[in-house]
Enzyme design. Structure first.
Site, PDB file in Angstrom:
ATOM      1  N   ASP A  34      17.252  11.682  22.192  1.00 11.93           N
ATOM      2  CA  ASP A  34      18.038  11.661  20.952  1.00 11.93           C
ATOM      3  C   ASP A  34      19.359  12.405  21.105  1.00 11.93           C
ATOM      4  OD1 ASP A  34      15.283  11.975  18.598  1.00 11.93           O
ATOM      5  OD2 ASP A  34      15.963  10.372  19.916  1.00 11.93           O
ATOM      6  N   TYR A  37      22.111  10.296  22.342  1.00 13.37           N
ATOM      7  CA  TYR A  37      22.506   9.381  21.273  1.00 13.37           C
ATOM      8  C   TYR A  37      23.431  10.114  20.287  1.00 13.37           C
ATOM      9  CZ  TYR A  37      21.902   6.158  17.351  1.00 13.37           C
ATOM     10  OH  TYR A  37      22.132   5.290  16.319  1.00 13.37           O
ATOM     11  N   GLU A 115       2.471 -15.702  10.365  1.00 14.45           N
ATOM     12  CA  GLU A 115       3.176 -14.412  10.256  1.00 14.45           C
ATOM     13  C   GLU A 115       2.491 -13.522   9.223  1.00 14.45           C
ATOM     14  OE1 GLU A 115       7.460 -15.222   9.584  1.00 14.45           O
ATOM     15  OE2 GLU A 115       7.015 -17.298  10.089  1.00 14.45           O
ATOM     16  N   LYS A 117       2.602 -11.272   5.917  1.00 13.24           N
ATOM     17  CA  LYS A 117       3.530 -11.297   4.785  1.00 13.24           C
ATOM     18  C   LYS A 117       3.888  -9.866   4.419  1.00 13.24           C
ATOM     19  CE  LYS A 117       4.648 -13.473   0.499  1.00 13.24           C
ATOM     20  NZ  LYS A 117       5.470 -12.345   0.114  1.00 13.24           N
ATOM     21  N   ASP A 119       5.376  -6.648   2.664  1.00 11.85           N
ATOM     22  CA  ASP A 119       5.594  -6.314   1.261  1.00 11.85           C
ATOM     23  C   ASP A 119       6.947  -5.618   1.159  1.00 11.85           C
ATOM     24  OD1 ASP A 119       4.883  -6.377  -1.302  1.00 11.85           O
ATOM     25  OD2 ASP A 119       3.378  -4.798  -1.209  1.00 11.85           O
ATOM     26  N   ARG A 138      17.746 -12.044  -2.570  1.00 13.18           N
ATOM     27  CA  ARG A 138      17.429 -13.421  -2.944  1.00 13.18           C
ATOM     28  C   ARG A 138      17.962 -13.730  -4.350  1.00 13.18           C
ATOM     29  NH1 ARG A 138      12.076 -15.799  -1.301  1.00 13.18           N
ATOM     30  NH2 ARG A 138      11.252 -13.784  -1.895  1.00 13.18           N
ATOM     31  N   TYR A 225      12.507  -7.280   9.455  1.00 14.59           N
ATOM     32  CA  TYR A 225      11.980  -8.319  10.362  1.00 14.59           C
ATOM     33  C   TYR A 225      12.502  -9.665   9.877  1.00 14.59           C
ATOM     34  CZ  TYR A 225       8.531  -5.285  12.675  1.00 14.59           C
ATOM     35  OH  TYR A 225       7.916  -4.313  13.409  1.00 14.59           O
ATOM     36  N   LYS A 301       3.355 -21.573   8.415  1.00 16.74           N
ATOM     37  CA  LYS A 301       4.415 -22.587   8.307  1.00 16.74           C
ATOM     38  C   LYS A 301       4.169 -23.696   9.323  1.00 16.74           C
ATOM     39  CE  LYS A 301       7.664 -19.020   7.032  1.00 16.74           C
ATOM     40  NZ  LYS A 301       8.710 -18.109   7.459  1.00 16.74           N
ATOM     41  N   LYS A 325      -2.599 -15.155   0.577  1.00 18.07           N
ATOM     42  CA  LYS A 325      -2.574 -13.751   0.152  1.00 18.07           C
ATOM     43  C   LYS A 325      -3.925 -13.055   0.345  1.00 18.07           C
ATOM     44  CE  LYS A 325       0.843 -12.304  -2.158  1.00 18.07           C
ATOM     45  NZ  LYS A 325       1.353 -12.728  -3.409  1.00 18.07           N
ATOM     46  N   CYS A 419     -23.878  23.747 -16.568  1.00 21.77           N
ATOM     47  CA  CYS A 419     -24.157  22.741 -15.533  1.00 21.77           C
ATOM     48  C   CYS A 419     -24.975  21.600 -16.151  1.00 21.77           C
ATOM     49  CB  CYS A 419     -24.921  23.375 -14.382  1.00 21.77           C
ATOM     50  SG  CYS A 419     -25.520  22.142 -13.209  1.00 21.77           S
ATOM     51  N   CYS A 422     -28.699  21.907 -14.285  1.00 25.44           N
ATOM     52  CA  CYS A 422     -29.625  23.047 -14.403  1.00 25.44           C
ATOM     53  C   CYS A 422     -29.251  23.986 -15.559  1.00 25.44           C
ATOM     54  CB  CYS A 422     -29.673  23.826 -13.094  1.00 25.44           C
ATOM     55  SG  CYS A 422     -28.156  24.737 -12.760  1.00 25.44           S
ATOM     56  N   CYS A 437     -20.953  24.881 -10.689  1.00 25.33           N
ATOM     57  CA  CYS A 437     -22.205  25.401 -11.242  1.00 25.33           C
ATOM     58  C   CYS A 437     -22.537  26.660 -10.465  1.00 25.33           C
ATOM     59  CB  CYS A 437     -23.295  24.352 -11.048  1.00 25.33           C
ATOM     60  SG  CYS A 437     -24.955  25.029 -11.111  1.00 25.33           S
ATOM     61  N   CYS A 443     -30.258  25.281  -8.718  1.00 26.07           N
ATOM     62  CA  CYS A 443     -29.856  23.997  -9.311  1.00 26.07           C
ATOM     63  C   CYS A 443     -30.417  22.854  -8.472  1.00 26.07           C
ATOM     64  CB  CYS A 443     -28.324  23.913  -9.365  1.00 26.07           C
ATOM     65  SG  CYS A 443     -27.723  22.327  -9.931  1.00 26.07           S
TER      66      CYS A 443
END
Ligand code: I6G
Length: 679
Positions: A34, A37, A115, A117, A119, A138, A225, A301, A325, A419, A422, A437, A443
């Site tokens: 890192d 970078y 594929e 799906k 979320d 969309r 993706y 598909k 689904k 309780c 008991c 308790c 108990c």
């Protein structure tokens, strides 16, 4: 530096950083640390600040977020962004296939691109002459929102396509999502700040993308993706590559996009025919909890683009694709009543009795409400409509209350003042949310739970003694303590209701062989508060004998790995109570375990090294691997933290692997662990 040198250096760094981004975010194979970078990024920003005239639109420095916007402008999609129809069962899937074959007037099989799906949120990315120029949501399918500046900050989306083999205009469609680990981290931060956090990764992704200030989006660690191609064309000054560039298979098209540097979901698979669909669906459903991203089903598909064109569209969705689904993980139901259960340690837990509801693939009628704090947090009353969530094998949870649906006669949930089993007094220890308790082994509920724990698989593993039988033995007054188990005779047991001579005989035999155990299992079986398997095993390793554990003081106990102030107190308290001492002495007289071998440091080459095991270890199995590591002195912990030295990742490793990678912890495969053990 001459002007030419500056331009060249900027171009060189841009190219390097884009390359490292691709390795890190798309291939998951970083080749530079890192710090390297970061150095390049700092050099680039410094040059761009000094010479803004040489800053390019596709510079990776733009990924950190630009100026805040007042509002999102609109984008008219050059090709509409469609949505998907759904099926929810194998029958519905078969009906879908039948419709396809009828429409194609053919009974021939066809390949299917399968594929997961995701979320997340569908977005369209536009590249002109290989440069990222626009991103849009969309929206209503025809007009979406211009979220270019926010999408620019998503690290796995290249701002320039790789290579030269692409059309002048290329729209890539895909899903922007928030990986589960980022979502958890984001919500942890929100909770620390006293904020509410997001309900799920999809909401978090949507909330992060719809920020007018792209600097906020940049901090949110979103990912992408690709799932398809939108508009493709030659622009006016185009280089001639156009629609013919496109492969005639959907799967091949995804591979084409991938070769341009865009991320493609690694689980995508080309199936030979529709009969393979069910297996793919089941396989992804199985993997669901271990995937690093949230999904809510699968998408299938027709792979052949010529067939897709023949099938065409209905309203807003293609006829050649459908989402299959998963059963919903969240559902609405009604809280009908609350019962109070008393556990092994006396904890009184409110249990929600729900109107039975099918959620996450099973019918749920109970859920824990944990404690008063949880009831307050949810603001829940009896007769409320609630959202219940059951994800994977996790126990069902009440997520929230739909307050608008509260009836006028909804009732406040009140904890019992004594309780419920008991009638001993109840109390809440300082700083604890749990009501307990105080009856201890007086108990009956605590007694039953203590004996169930004593006989359970991870403790003494008494063959033939399940929870129901323990309840029956206690209810019929045959036993009161774990030690009483060993006083049972075949005759006692066989006279009980629903007990045959054979089962009685099996139980007595099971008890006989349970008398031989290990010190660690015996300590665990006692059910001391917060002394789990690992702590019990650490206590055995540290003290070597039971009498040393019994007589240790708090300070000595705290020398043992994993034992802090509270656990040490619990252990001392346990052995200070007469009724425990009585039972323990009886058990010591009946039971036996081998001496612990005392090893020198030379024989413990993994001393002070903490391991975490995750995923399926197909060669050794979890327990065997754990025992082998511990035999060499290693600590084996259940969760990944900065103190972890190694993560052993078996097949289908999930969030622990992601966390270990985030923390830079060494990850071993099962084979590498075996090699380490053998060396
Ligand atoms: O919204 C979508 C999510 C995932 C999709 C989609 C998809 O494939 C994995 N595919 C298509 C063809 C469409 N929407 C229209």
């Amino acid at each position: 530096m001459s002007e030419e040198n500056i331009i060249n250096r900027i171009a060189e760094i841009c190219q390097l950083i884009s390359h490292y981004n691709h390795q890190y975010y798309v291939l998951d194979e970083p080749t530079v640390p890192d710090v390297e970078y970061d150095r390049l990024m700092r050099e680039l920003t410094a040059l761009e600040t000094e010479y803004p005239q040489f800053k390019t639109l596709d510079s990776p420095s733009q990924k950190v977020g630009g100026e805040a916007l007042k509002a999102f402008s609109q984008v008219v999609h050059q090709l509409p962004m469609l949505s998907l129809d759904n099926v929810f069962s194998a029958q519905e899937w078969q009906a879908f296939v039948k419709r396809l074959k009828d429409r194609l007037k053919s009974s021939l099989d066809f390949a299917i691109c399968a594929e997961p799906k995701l979320d997340g949120l569908a977005v369209s990315l536009r590249y002109e002459n290989g440069v990222f120029v626009q991103a849009a949501t969309r929206g209503d399918g025809t007009v979406g929102e211009n979220i270019t500046e926010n999408v620019r900050t998503i690290k796995s989306i290249p701002l320039r396509l790789q290579g030269t083999n692409f059309p002048d205009v290329l729209e890539v469609r895909g899903e922007v999502f928030m990986p589960k680990s980022s979502f958890e981290a984001l919500n942890q931060q929100a909770i620390k700040k006293g904020e509410k956090g997001f309900a799920n990764p999809r909401n978090a992704a949507a909330g992060s993308l719809r920020q007018l200030d792209s600097k906020i989006t940049a901090k949110r660690n979103l990912a992408f993706y690709a799932y398809g191609i939108g508009f493709v064309g030659a622009s006016q000054d185009g280089n001639g590559i156009d629609e013919n560039w496109l492969a005639d298979s959907h799967y091949q098209r995804l591979c084409q996009i991938k070769s341009l540097g865009l991320p493609m979901c690694p689980e995508v698979k080309l199936l030979e025919n529709a009969t393979e669909v069910e297996a793919f669906y089941q396989d992804i459903l199985q993997q669901r909890e271990n995937l690093s991203y949230e999904i809510d089903g699968t998408v299938f598909k027709v792979d052949d683009i010529a067939l897709q064109q023949k099938l065409g569209f209905v309203a807003r969705a293609p006829r050649w694709a459908t989402a299959y689904k998963f059963p919903a993980q969240e559902e609405l139901t009604v809280l009908e009543a609350v019962d109070f259960q008393v556990g092994r340690t006396g904890a009184i837990t409110p249990v929600a009795r729900l109107k039975p509801i099918f959620v996450g693939g099973v019918t749920v009628s109970n859920a824990t409400l944990h404690n008063q704090d949880e009831i307050d947090r949810l603001g829940i009353k009896i007769k409320d409509t609630v959202i219940i969530r059951r994800a994977g094998d996790v126990i069902p949870q009440i997520v929230s209350v739909v307050v608008e649906r509260r009836p006028a006669d909804a009732e406040v949930i009140t904890f019992p003042s004594v309780c419920p089993v008991c009638e001993s007094a109840v109390m809440k220890a300082e700083g604890e949310a749990v009501l307990r308790c105080t009856g201890g082994l007086y108990c009956q509920a605590q007694r039953k739970e203590a004996i169930k724990h004593f006989a359970s698989r991870k403790a003494l593993d008494v063959d033939g003694l399940g929870d129901k039988l323990v309840e029956q033995l206690v209810d019929e007054g045959l036993i009161k303590t774990p030690a009483d188990l060993f006083k049972l005779t075949t005759l006692d047991v066989s006279t009980m209701a629903r007990m045959g001579a054979k089962s009685a005989d099996n139980l007595i035999k099971g008890l006989e062989s349970a008398k031989n155990t290990t010190l660690a299992k015996f300590v665990y079986a006692l059910g001391i508060r917060e002394v789990g398997e690992t702590t019990a095993s650490n206590l055995a390793q540290y003290f070597h004998t039971f009498s040393a554990i019994k007589s240790a003081n708090e300070e000595q106990l705290q020398q043992v790995p994993d034992v802090g102030v509270i656990v040490a107190k619990n252990i001392v308290n346990f052995f200070a109570q007469d009724h425990n001492v009585e039972v323990v002495e009886e058990l010591e007289a009946i039971m036996s375990w081998p001496d612990i071998e005392v090893k020198s440091d030379d024989e413990l080459p993994l001393k002070d090294q903490t391991f975490v095991l995750t995923g399926t270890l197909s060669k050794m199995g979890r327990n065997e691997a754990k025992a082998a590591l511990q035999a060499l002195g290693a600590k084996v912990s259940g969760s990944v933290s900065a103190k972890t030295h190694y993560l052993v990742a078996g097949e289908k490793a999930g969030s622990k692997l992601v966390k270990a990678q985030d923390l830079g912890i060494s990850v071993l495969t099962e084979d590498e662990m075996i090699a380490l053990l053998n060396s």
